[in-house]
Write a protein that holds these residues in place. Structure first.
Motif, mmCIF file in Angstrom:
data_model
loop_
_atom_site.group_PDB
_atom_site.id
_atom_site.type_symbol
_atom_site.label_atom_id
_atom_site.label_comp_id
_atom_site.label_asym_id
_atom_site.label_seq_id
_atom_site.Cartn_x
_atom_site.Cartn_y
_atom_site.Cartn_z
ATOM 1 N N ARG A 1 1.014 -1.128 -0.064
ATOM 2 C CA ARG A 1 0.030 -0.071 -0.008
ATOM 3 C C ARG A 1 0.970 1.387 0.063
ATOM 4 O O ARG A 1 0.486 2.272 -0.793
ATOM 5 N N MET A 2 1.796 1.364 0.854
ATOM 6 C CA MET A 2 3.083 2.446 0.904
ATOM 7 C C MET A 2 3.599 2.680 -0.501
ATOM 8 O O MET A 2 3.817 3.692 -1.070
ATOM 9 N N VAL A 3 4.063 1.356 -1.251
ATOM 10 C CA VAL A 3 4.604 1.614 -2.453
ATOM 11 C C VAL A 3 3.530 2.293 -3.562
ATOM 12 O O VAL A 3 3.914 3.256 -4.429
ATOM 13 N N ALA A 4 2.186 1.717 -3.299
ATOM 14 C CA ALA A 4 1.373 2.327 -4.322
ATOM 15 C C ALA A 4 1.141 3.883 -4.061
ATOM 16 O O ALA A 4 1.068 4.600 -5.130
ATOM 17 N N ASP A 5 0.905 4.207 -2.918
ATOM 18 C CA ASP A 5 0.713 5.663 -2.459
ATOM 19 C C ASP A 5 1.789 6.427 -2.909
ATOM 20 O O ASP A 5 1.759 7.681 -3.404
ATOM 21 N N LEU A 6 2.989 5.961 -2.296
ATOM 22 C CA LEU A 6 4.353 6.915 -2.712
ATOM 23 C C LEU A 6 4.287 6.988 -4.363
ATOM 24 O O LEU A 6 4.820 8.256 -4.642
ATOM 25 N N ASN A 7 4.072 5.944 -5.237
ATOM 26 C CA ASN A 7 4.449 5.834 -6.494
ATOM 27 C C ASN A 7 3.162 7.168 -7.152
ATOM 28 O O ASN A 7 3.432 7.750 -7.880
ATOM 29 N N ALA A 8 2.060 7.036 -6.493
ATOM 30 C CA ALA A 8 1.124 7.864 -7.139
ATOM 31 C C ALA A 8 1.278 9.219 -6.621
ATOM 32 O O ALA A 8 1.115 10.155 -7.586
ATOM 33 N N ILE A 9 1.853 9.630 -5.461
ATOM 34 C CA ILE A 9 2.578 10.975 -5.386
ATOM 35 C C ILE A 9 3.355 11.402 -6.243
ATOM 36 O O ILE A 9 3.435 12.533 -6.792
ATOM 37 N N LEU A 10 4.520 10.412 -6.538
ATOM 38 C CA LEU A 10 5.607 10.999 -7.580
ATOM 39 C C LEU A 10 5.031 11.186 -8.855
ATOM 40 O O LEU A 10 5.379 11.779 -9.697
#
Length: 108
Positions: free
Chosen positions: A26-35
């Protein structure tokens, strides 16, 4: 640049965080969405936009001169009397006469 689970594990270790197996993807998905969103913002042409020191400035486009619209968010700076070093350290359990002494609390 994409964030991987390895990156998340490394940063979590630096921050001394324990992520569950459900939290890591979930953290990977959230941070990639932000980037990805930041990447979109970087594509905008801002060559005609003047730099601002504050967003709510009355001189900003759409700002109203003399408006009290954001008065609640701004206040004048004022210096109030503070404690002397002696008074601040008077009830401390441990000092060196100049600073507080505290036990080390970061452990791994």
């Amino acid at each position: 640049m994409k964030v991987t689970e390895k990156d998340i594990a490394y940063v979590a270790d630096l921050a001394n965080l324990e992520l569950t197996p459900e939290e890591s993807p979930r953290m990977v998905a959230d941070l990639n969405a932000i980037l990805d969103y930041i990447g979109k913002l970087n594509q905008l042409d801002t060559s005609n936009v003047e730099p601002m020191a504050e967003v709510i400035s009355s001189s900003a486009p759409g700002g109203r001169q003399g408006s009290n619209r954001f008065a609640y968010a701004q206040r004048a700076d004022e210096v109030k009397p503070g404690l002397s070093r002696e008074v601040a350290l008077a009830n401390a359990p441990d000092t060196d006469g100049t600073c507080f002494r505290v036990p080390k609390v970061i452990e791994r």
